[in-house]
Design a protein around this motif. Structure first.
Motif, PDB file in Angstrom:
ATOM      1  N   ARG A  65      15.024   7.754 -11.565  1.00 49.21           N
ATOM      2  CA  ARG A  65      16.014   6.792 -12.202  1.00 49.21           C
ATOM      3  C   ARG A  65      15.701   6.863 -14.137  1.00 49.21           C
ATOM      4  NH1 ARG A  65      20.218   5.650  -8.417  1.00 49.21           N
ATOM      5  NH2 ARG A  65      19.516   6.829  -6.432  1.00 49.21           N
ATOM      6  N   GLY A  66      15.129   5.913 -13.781  1.00 50.27           N
ATOM      7  CA  GLY A  66      14.345   5.763 -15.346  1.00 50.27           C
ATOM      8  C   GLY A  66      14.635   7.238 -16.519  1.00 50.27           C
ATOM      9  N   LYS A  67      13.696   8.386 -15.615  1.00 47.38           N
ATOM     10  CA  LYS A  67      14.281   9.703 -16.471  1.00 47.38           C
ATOM     11  C   LYS A  67      15.796   9.654 -17.014  1.00 47.38           C
ATOM     12  CE  LYS A  67      10.029  11.544 -14.884  1.00 47.38           C
ATOM     13  NZ  LYS A  67       9.237  11.995 -14.074  1.00 47.38           N
ATOM     14  N   VAL A  68      16.809  10.233 -15.644  1.00 49.41           N
ATOM     15  CA  VAL A  68      17.593  10.553 -15.998  1.00 49.41           C
ATOM     16  C   VAL A  68      18.664   8.862 -16.904  1.00 49.41           C
ATOM     17  CG1 VAL A  68      19.916  10.155 -14.863  1.00 49.41           C
ATOM     18  CG2 VAL A  68      18.144  10.796 -13.738  1.00 49.41           C
ATOM     19  N   GLY A  69      18.396   7.475 -16.751  1.00 45.69           N
ATOM     20  CA  GLY A  69      18.490   6.856 -17.638  1.00 45.69           C
ATOM     21  C   GLY A  69      18.636   7.073 -18.940  1.00 45.69           C
ATOM     22  N   ILE A  70      17.374   7.561 -19.505  1.00 52.12           N
ATOM     23  CA  ILE A  70      16.794   8.307 -20.979  1.00 52.12           C
ATOM     24  C   ILE A  70      17.725   9.274 -21.034  1.00 52.12           C
ATOM     25  CG2 ILE A  70      14.544   8.950 -22.201  1.00 52.12           C
ATOM     26  CD1 ILE A  70      15.021   6.320 -21.853  1.00 52.12           C
ATOM     27  N   CYS A  71      17.416   9.818 -20.612  1.00 45.37           N
ATOM     28  CA  CYS A  71      18.604  11.306 -20.964  1.00 45.37           C
ATOM     29  C   CYS A  71      19.862  11.376 -21.217  1.00 45.37           C
ATOM     30  CB  CYS A  71      17.782  12.497 -20.024  1.00 45.37           C
ATOM     31  SG  CYS A  71      16.422  13.087 -19.604  1.00 45.37           S
ATOM     32  N   GLY A  97       0.754  -1.750  -0.485  1.00 49.10           N
ATOM     33  CA  GLY A  97       0.349  -0.025   0.051  1.00 49.10           C
ATOM     34  C   GLY A  97       0.666   1.044  -0.020  1.00 49.10           C
ATOM     35  N   LYS A  98       2.061   0.967  -0.195  1.00 49.66           N
ATOM     36  CA  LYS A  98       2.791   2.636  -0.192  1.00 49.66           C
ATOM     37  C   LYS A  98       3.985   2.400  -1.216  1.00 49.66           C
ATOM     38  CE  LYS A  98       0.948   3.441   4.302  1.00 49.66           C
ATOM     39  NZ  LYS A  98       0.514   4.222   4.078  1.00 49.66           N
ATOM     40  N   GLY A  99       3.899   1.841  -1.995  1.00 50.35           N
ATOM     41  CA  GLY A  99       4.365   1.999  -3.575  1.00 50.35           C
ATOM     42  C   GLY A  99       4.606   2.957  -4.361  1.00 50.35           C
ATOM     43  N   TRP A 100       4.304   3.305  -4.226  1.00 51.73           N
ATOM     44  CA  TRP A 100       3.625   5.087  -4.919  1.00 51.73           C
ATOM     45  C   TRP A 100       4.920   5.647  -4.568  1.00 51.73           C
ATOM     46  CZ3 TRP A 100       2.470   6.511  -9.219  1.00 51.73           C
ATOM     47  CH2 TRP A 100       2.691   8.477  -9.466  1.00 51.73           C
ATOM     48  N   GLN A 101       5.398   6.016  -3.838  1.00 51.96           N
ATOM     49  CA  GLN A 101       6.638   6.771  -3.497  1.00 51.96           C
ATOM     50  C   GLN A 101       8.162   5.841  -4.171  1.00 51.96           C
ATOM     51  OE1 GLN A 101       4.698   5.971  -1.262  1.00 51.96           O
ATOM     52  NE2 GLN A 101       3.813   7.903  -0.422  1.00 51.96           N
ATOM     53  N   LEU A 102       8.159   4.538  -3.886  1.00 51.26           N
ATOM     54  CA  LEU A 102       9.109   3.927  -4.156  1.00 51.26           C
ATOM     55  C   LEU A 102       9.020   3.541  -6.343  1.00 51.26           C
ATOM     56  CD1 LEU A 102      11.085   1.396  -4.943  1.00 51.26           C
ATOM     57  CD2 LEU A 102       9.602   0.176  -4.663  1.00 51.26           C
ATOM     58  N   LEU A 103       7.869   3.495  -6.446  1.00 56.21           N
ATOM     59  CA  LEU A 103       7.571   4.383  -8.360  1.00 56.21           C
ATOM     60  C   LEU A 103       8.559   5.489  -8.515  1.00 56.21           C
ATOM     61  CD1 LEU A 103       6.604   2.719 -10.973  1.00 56.21           C
ATOM     62  CD2 LEU A 103       4.086   3.592  -9.906  1.00 56.21           C
ATOM     63  N   GLU A 104       8.008   6.757  -7.850  1.00 59.38           N
ATOM     64  CA  GLU A 104       8.572   7.713  -8.241  1.00 59.38           C
ATOM     65  C   GLU A 104      10.079   7.597  -7.939  1.00 59.38           C
ATOM     66  OE1 GLU A 104       5.503  11.462  -7.183  1.00 59.38           O
ATOM     67  OE2 GLU A 104       6.760   9.951  -5.417  1.00 59.38           O
ATOM     68  N   ARG A 105      10.579   6.852  -7.496  1.00 57.64           N
ATOM     69  CA  ARG A 105      12.031   7.003  -7.599  1.00 57.64           C
ATOM     70  C   ARG A 105      12.164   5.993  -8.349  1.00 57.64           C
ATOM     71  NH1 ARG A 105      11.198   5.956  -1.869  1.00 57.64           N
ATOM     72  NH2 ARG A 105      11.805   3.871  -1.882  1.00 57.64           N
ATOM     73  N   ILE A 106      12.266   5.206  -8.678  1.00 58.20           N
ATOM     74  CA  ILE A 106      12.640   3.987  -9.716  1.00 58.20           C
ATOM     75  C   ILE A 106      11.313   5.374 -11.051  1.00 58.20           C
ATOM     76  CG2 ILE A 106      11.550   2.900 -11.389  1.00 58.20           C
ATOM     77  CD1 ILE A 106      10.165   1.542  -8.716  1.00 58.20           C
ATOM     78  N   VAL A 107      10.818   5.960 -11.708  1.00 56.76           N
ATOM     79  CA  VAL A 107      10.238   6.751 -12.680  1.00 56.76           C
ATOM     80  C   VAL A 107      11.659   7.591 -12.926  1.00 56.76           C
ATOM     81  CG1 VAL A 107       8.476   7.918 -13.911  1.00 56.76           C
ATOM     82  CG2 VAL A 107       8.913   6.054 -12.717  1.00 56.76           C
TER      83      VAL A 107
END
Length: 282
Positions: free
Chosen positions: A253-259, A241-251
């Motif tokens: 990092r993904g933004k940095v990787g794509i950039c 039930g607390k996964g949204w904060q984790l998902l934001e951190r993953i995304v």
């Protein structure tokens, strides 16, 4: 007698934002490898291939330690930081490298690093570092929303774990991975509350994966439909039930990787343009 002047504030506090000598060595190694292993002829072949990569090349990258660059040494990784990974990603962007590296190492790897329990890390990270495990993140849904309310896939609690039902769209490399990191929601919850991330075997009964035809075939995207898929209770990443904060951190990092990939690609395009301008005749 000559008087020595004290260093100015500008010199005293000047910061070096360049890459280190070790990182430049890593860059050269990556560039040399990719120039040999990922020429444009290979890229075009993989664009036409449904899998989008070869096992032989994947194994070679694993032997170089790329899969475990940011993983702790205790799990078979190199223990480096994300900037070191950015160096390799820039070089991958230069050659438009196809395959599930981004989805496995950044989306899946960061999910396990940031949210995995000790038991989950011990089970999956050594296999990831060795190149024996491929992962991806399943977030976006038909509503096309990237905020917390966009997570509508139902994650219903049952006696032995959870039952997942819903559809995920544009999931990178879902047709070739072993494990899906699926974002789901507890029925009746709203916003960031009630969102959980689940580690789901990609071949679980009730999962249907369809490869989508998209413009950029160097990055394969899929539709993943889950119909009452059973997931054990110990497959939740972090607190239920607390996964949204984790998902934001993953995304993030993904933004940095794509950039990083885009910067590498843009740098190569600039080099090609300069080379052409030098020989162009009017």
């Amino acid at each position: 007698m000559a008087v020595r002047r004290a260093p100015t504030a500008e010199k005293r506090y000047r910061m070096d934002f360049g890459f280190s000598e070790e990182q430049e060595m890593l860059r050269k190694s990556a560039r040399d490898f990719l120039a040999k292993e990922s020429p444009m002829t290979y890229v075009r072949q993989m664009m036409e291939d449904d899998r989008g990569f070869t096992d032989a090349q994947w194994k070679k990258m694993a032997e170089l330690g790329w899969m475990g660059l940011i993983l702790p040494e205790q799990y078979g990784g190199a223990g480096l930081d994300f900037v070191d990974l950015v160096v390799v990603l820039e070089e991958m962007g230069r050659v438009v490298l196809p395959g599930p590296f981004f989805s496995t190492v950044i989306l899946g790897g960061v999910a396990l690093l940031e949210g995995g329990s000790p038991a989950q890390k011990e089970r999956y990270l050594p296999r990831l570092a060795a190149g024996d495990l491929r992962l991806t993140l399943a977030q976006l849904e038909p509503n096309a929303r990237w905020d917390a309310e966009g997570i509508e896939l139902e994650a219903r609690k049952v006696t032995d774990g959870y039952r997942l039902s819903g559809t995920k769209l544009f999931v990178p490399d879902a047709h070739v991975v072993d494990l899906l990191v699926v974002a789901g929601r507890t029925p009746g919850s709203e916003g960031g509350e009630g969102v959980s991330l689940f580690l789901v075997d990609a071949q679980s009964p009730g999962i249907t994966t369809t490869l989508l035809k998209t413009m950029d075939q160097t990055r394969k995207l899929c539709e993943v439909v889950l119909q009452d898929v059973s997931v054990p209770g110990d497959r939740v990443l972090g607190e239920p039930g607390k996964g949204w904060q984790l998902l934001e951190r993953i995304v993030d990092r993904g933004k940095v990787g794509i950039c990083a990939e885009m910067c590498g690609g843009a740098a190569r395009v600039l080099e090609m343009s300069v080379e052409y301008a030098k020989v162009r005749e009017q």
